[in-house]
Scaffold this motif. Structure first.
Motif, PDB file in Angstrom:
ATOM      1  N   THR A 118       0.802  -1.378  -0.201  1.00 14.96           N
ATOM      2  CA  THR A 118      -0.056   0.014  -0.097  1.00 14.96           C
ATOM      3  C   THR A 118       0.849   1.107  -0.120  1.00 14.96           C
ATOM      4  O   THR A 118       0.402   2.277  -0.819  1.00 14.96           O
ATOM      5  CB  THR A 118      -0.762  -0.093   1.096  1.00 14.96           C
ATOM      6  OG1 THR A 118      -1.651  -1.062   1.162  1.00 14.96           O
ATOM      7  CG2 THR A 118      -1.814   1.216   1.202  1.00 14.96           C
ATOM      8  N   VAL A 119       1.957   1.446   0.687  1.00 13.16           N
ATOM      9  CA  VAL A 119       2.931   2.552   0.738  1.00 13.16           C
ATOM     10  C   VAL A 119       3.457   2.931  -0.737  1.00 13.16           C
ATOM     11  O   VAL A 119       3.487   4.113  -0.800  1.00 13.16           O
ATOM     12  CB  VAL A 119       3.915   2.491   1.621  1.00 13.16           C
ATOM     13  CG1 VAL A 119       5.005   1.346   1.274  1.00 13.16           C
ATOM     14  CG2 VAL A 119       4.610   3.749   2.186  1.00 13.16           C
ATOM     15  N   GLN A 120       3.443   1.949  -1.378  1.00 11.87           N
ATOM     16  CA  GLN A 120       4.070   2.244  -2.778  1.00 11.87           C
ATOM     17  C   GLN A 120       2.976   3.407  -3.422  1.00 11.87           C
ATOM     18  O   GLN A 120       3.428   3.847  -4.298  1.00 11.87           O
ATOM     19  CB  GLN A 120       4.006   0.829  -3.710  1.00 11.87           C
ATOM     20  CG  GLN A 120       4.832   0.046  -2.951  1.00 11.87           C
ATOM     21  CD  GLN A 120       6.491   0.505  -2.797  1.00 11.87           C
ATOM     22  OE1 GLN A 120       7.005   1.192  -3.510  1.00 11.87           O
ATOM     23  NE2 GLN A 120       6.733  -0.099  -1.627  1.00 11.87           N
ATOM     24  N   GLN A 121       1.709   3.283  -3.120  1.00 11.53           N
ATOM     25  CA  GLN A 121       0.712   4.019  -3.730  1.00 11.53           C
ATOM     26  C   GLN A 121       0.481   5.370  -3.319  1.00 11.53           C
ATOM     27  O   GLN A 121      -0.281   6.377  -3.935  1.00 11.53           O
ATOM     28  CB  GLN A 121      -0.600   3.386  -3.625  1.00 11.53           C
ATOM     29  CG  GLN A 121      -0.675   1.988  -4.294  1.00 11.53           C
ATOM     30  CD  GLN A 121      -1.837   1.018  -3.767  1.00 11.53           C
ATOM     31  OE1 GLN A 121      -3.027   1.732  -3.329  1.00 11.53           O
ATOM     32  NE2 GLN A 121      -1.692  -0.301  -3.808  1.00 11.53           N
ATOM     33  N   TRP A 122       1.420   5.753  -2.385  1.00 12.56           N
ATOM     34  CA  TRP A 122       1.142   7.099  -1.684  1.00 12.56           C
ATOM     35  C   TRP A 122       2.359   8.045  -2.129  1.00 12.56           C
ATOM     36  O   TRP A 122       3.395   7.969  -1.624  1.00 12.56           O
ATOM     37  CB  TRP A 122       1.287   7.084  -0.201  1.00 12.56           C
ATOM     38  CG  TRP A 122       0.237   6.196   0.403  1.00 12.56           C
ATOM     39  CD1 TRP A 122      -1.298   5.931  -0.182  1.00 12.56           C
ATOM     40  CD2 TRP A 122       0.067   5.461   1.624  1.00 12.56           C
ATOM     41  NE1 TRP A 122      -1.832   5.277   0.780  1.00 12.56           N
ATOM     42  CE2 TRP A 122      -1.048   4.774   1.971  1.00 12.56           C
ATOM     43  CE3 TRP A 122       1.137   5.192   2.675  1.00 12.56           C
ATOM     44  CZ2 TRP A 122      -1.413   3.964   2.984  1.00 12.56           C
ATOM     45  CZ3 TRP A 122       0.678   4.415   3.662  1.00 12.56           C
ATOM     46  CH2 TRP A 122      -0.548   4.038   3.723  1.00 12.56           C
ATOM     47  N   PRO A 123       2.019   9.152  -2.950  1.00 12.70           N
ATOM     48  CA  PRO A 123       2.717   9.928  -3.473  1.00 12.70           C
ATOM     49  C   PRO A 123       3.473  10.842  -2.642  1.00 12.70           C
ATOM     50  O   PRO A 123       4.717  11.217  -2.634  1.00 12.70           O
ATOM     51  CB  PRO A 123       2.152  10.551  -4.602  1.00 12.70           C
ATOM     52  CG  PRO A 123       0.613  10.630  -4.120  1.00 12.70           C
ATOM     53  CD  PRO A 123       0.361   9.239  -3.454  1.00 12.70           C
ATOM     54  N   GLU A 124       3.096  10.972  -1.279  1.00 15.95           N
ATOM     55  CA  GLU A 124       3.467  12.048  -0.293  1.00 15.95           C
ATOM     56  C   GLU A 124       4.676  11.396   0.450  1.00 15.95           C
ATOM     57  O   GLU A 124       5.434  12.212   0.680  1.00 15.95           O
ATOM     58  CB  GLU A 124       2.248  12.239   0.704  1.00 15.95           C
ATOM     59  CG  GLU A 124       1.312  13.025   0.125  1.00 15.95           C
ATOM     60  CD  GLU A 124      -0.029  12.070  -0.197  1.00 15.95           C
ATOM     61  OE1 GLU A 124      -1.018  12.618  -0.441  1.00 15.95           O
ATOM     62  OE2 GLU A 124       0.468  10.655  -0.188  1.00 15.95           O
ATOM     63  N   ILE A 125       4.752  10.041   0.202  1.00 14.70           N
ATOM     64  CA  ILE A 125       5.854   9.278   1.041  1.00 14.70           C
ATOM     65  C   ILE A 125       7.084   9.147   0.014  1.00 14.70           C
ATOM     66  O   ILE A 125       7.002   8.328  -1.104  1.00 14.70           O
ATOM     67  CB  ILE A 125       5.407   7.679   1.325  1.00 14.70           C
ATOM     68  CG1 ILE A 125       4.137   7.968   2.093  1.00 14.70           C
ATOM     69  CG2 ILE A 125       6.469   7.076   2.283  1.00 14.70           C
ATOM     70  CD1 ILE A 125       4.488   8.847   3.447  1.00 14.70           C
TER      71      ILE A 125
ATOM     72  N   GLN B 258      -5.742   2.635   7.157  1.00 16.19           N
ATOM     73  CA  GLN B 258      -5.138   1.649   6.336  1.00 16.19           C
ATOM     74  C   GLN B 258      -5.283   0.176   7.006  1.00 16.19           C
ATOM     75  O   GLN B 258      -4.879  -0.002   8.298  1.00 16.19           O
ATOM     76  CB  GLN B 258      -3.676   1.746   5.979  1.00 16.19           C
ATOM     77  CG  GLN B 258      -2.973   0.555   5.387  1.00 16.19           C
ATOM     78  CD  GLN B 258      -3.382   0.120   4.083  1.00 16.19           C
ATOM     79  OE1 GLN B 258      -4.028   0.952   3.399  1.00 16.19           O
ATOM     80  NE2 GLN B 258      -3.425  -1.203   3.931  1.00 16.19           N
ATOM     81  N   SER B 259      -5.755  -0.874   6.757  1.00  9.26           N
ATOM     82  CA  SER B 259      -6.045  -2.227   7.388  1.00  9.26           C
ATOM     83  C   SER B 259      -4.562  -2.535   7.892  1.00  9.26           C
ATOM     84  O   SER B 259      -3.552  -2.413   7.281  1.00  9.26           O
ATOM     85  CB  SER B 259      -6.317  -3.294   6.555  1.00  9.26           C
ATOM     86  OG  SER B 259      -6.408  -4.443   7.065  1.00  9.26           O
ATOM     87  N   GLY B 260      -4.550  -2.739   9.308  1.00  9.45           N
ATOM     88  CA  GLY B 260      -3.269  -3.299   9.816  1.00  9.45           C
ATOM     89  C   GLY B 260      -2.474  -2.224  10.561  1.00  9.45           C
ATOM     90  O   GLY B 260      -1.614  -2.511  11.399  1.00  9.45           O
ATOM     91  N   VAL B 261      -2.703  -0.884  10.343  1.00 13.23           N
ATOM     92  CA  VAL B 261      -2.047   0.184  11.005  1.00 13.23           C
ATOM     93  C   VAL B 261      -2.609   0.459  12.245  1.00 13.23           C
ATOM     94  O   VAL B 261      -3.929   0.613  12.627  1.00 13.23           O
ATOM     95  CB  VAL B 261      -2.221   1.512  10.074  1.00 13.23           C
ATOM     96  CG1 VAL B 261      -1.599   2.669  11.171  1.00 13.23           C
ATOM     97  CG2 VAL B 261      -1.427   1.094   8.847  1.00 13.23           C
ATOM     98  N   GLN B 262      -1.600   0.004  13.301  1.00 14.23           N
ATOM     99  CA  GLN B 262      -1.971   0.260  14.779  1.00 14.23           C
ATOM    100  C   GLN B 262      -1.724   1.658  15.250  1.00 14.23           C
ATOM    101  O   GLN B 262      -2.562   2.336  16.064  1.00 14.23           O
ATOM    102  CB  GLN B 262      -1.431  -0.736  15.670  1.00 14.23           C
ATOM    103  CG  GLN B 262      -1.770  -2.079  15.370  1.00 14.23           C
ATOM    104  CD  GLN B 262      -1.196  -3.104  16.189  1.00 14.23           C
ATOM    105  OE1 GLN B 262       0.143  -2.841  16.543  1.00 14.23           O
ATOM    106  NE2 GLN B 262      -1.765  -3.945  16.921  1.00 14.23           N
ATOM    107  N   ASP B 263      -0.796   2.378  14.896  1.00 15.72           N
ATOM    108  CA  ASP B 263      -0.311   3.557  15.380  1.00 15.72           C
ATOM    109  C   ASP B 263       0.487   4.468  14.542  1.00 15.72           C
ATOM    110  O   ASP B 263       1.187   3.850  13.687  1.00 15.72           O
ATOM    111  CB  ASP B 263       0.469   3.394  16.799  1.00 15.72           C
ATOM    112  CG  ASP B 263       0.601   4.623  17.488  1.00 15.72           C
ATOM    113  OD1 ASP B 263      -0.126   5.676  17.352  1.00 15.72           O
ATOM    114  OD2 ASP B 263       1.840   4.708  18.289  1.00 15.72           O
ATOM    115  N   ALA B 264       0.416   5.848  14.475  1.00 16.43           N
ATOM    116  CA  ALA B 264       1.282   6.527  13.936  1.00 16.43           C
ATOM    117  C   ALA B 264       1.711   7.633  14.771  1.00 16.43           C
ATOM    118  O   ALA B 264       0.868   8.306  15.302  1.00 16.43           O
ATOM    119  CB  ALA B 264       0.836   6.863  12.495  1.00 16.43           C
ATOM    120  N   ARG B 265       3.124   7.920  14.651  1.00 22.67           N
ATOM    121  CA  ARG B 265       3.376   9.289  15.237  1.00 22.67           C
ATOM    122  C   ARG B 265       4.503  10.015  14.292  1.00 22.67           C
ATOM    123  O   ARG B 265       5.368   9.153  13.830  1.00 22.67           O
ATOM    124  CB  ARG B 265       4.573   8.757  16.611  1.00 22.67           C
ATOM    125  CG  ARG B 265       3.277   7.779  17.565  1.00 22.67           C
ATOM    126  CD  ARG B 265       4.349   7.403  18.591  1.00 22.67           C
ATOM    127  NE  ARG B 265       3.446   6.456  19.657  1.00 22.67           N
ATOM    128  CZ  ARG B 265       3.040   6.979  21.041  1.00 22.67           C
ATOM    129  NH1 ARG B 265       3.245   8.073  21.120  1.00 22.67           N
ATOM    130  NH2 ARG B 265       2.047   6.031  21.480  1.00 22.67           N
TER     131      ARG B 265
END
Length: 160
Positions: free
Chosen positions: A89-96, A131-138
């Motif tokens: 999924t991260v491959q699809q995010w142009p911001e990253i 996003q499925s599976g993402v538990q936390d983001a800091r």
């Protein structure tokens, strides 16, 4: 890809190209003290061996209105293929720009650019955390860049 042993001339070619990848072969050959034909041959060998992966233009984020730079630490649920799904999924995010799988408490480190805080908030709240599976983001925001380079260190290679 083929295997290649790098000598001092190859290392000089790599050093010069990391500083300016748009040099003509003649300019490059002058800077590495080699005639154009052998210089071009060595450059082609470095490309074919995968030492030089690609050439790119480095853009100014501010000039294209990407004023907010962030590092986002992401924890995912490892059960049920959480890592594999995230990797895809991260491959699809142009911001990253970069995504690194890490050891330790954080599973991933994302390097991202956003137009502003609103753009960042939308990405984190509506996309990343949903996003499925993402538990936390800091997140941490860049106040200023102290050092920025795309040049890899070559000083550890001492082949002749």
């Amino acid at each position: 890809m083929q295997s290649i042993v790098l000598d001092k001339i190859d290392l000089k070619i790599l050093q010069v190209l990391q500083e300016n990848g748009r040099l003509t072969n003649v300019e490059l050959s002058e800077r590495v003290a080699l005639s154009p034909s052998p210089c071009l041959r060595r450059l082609k060998q470095l490309e074919d061996a995968g030492v030089i992966q690609r050439y790119a233009a480095l853009l100014s984020p501010a000039a294209i209105e990407l004023g907010l730079q962030a590092f986002i630490r992401v924890t995912v649920n490892k059960a049920g293929g959480g890592r594999e799904k995230f990797d895809e999924t991260v491959q699809q995010w142009p911001e990253i720009l970069s995504c690194f799988a890490l050891t330790g408490e954080t599973d991933y480190m994302l390097h991202a650019f956003f137009v502003d805080m609103e753009h960042f908030s939308h990405f984190v709240l509506e996309i990343l955390l949903n996003q499925s599976g993402v538990q936390d983001a800091r997140s941490s925001f860049v106040l200023r860049e102290v050092k920025k380079t795309t040049a890899l260190p070559l000083n550890h290679l001492h082949n002749d």
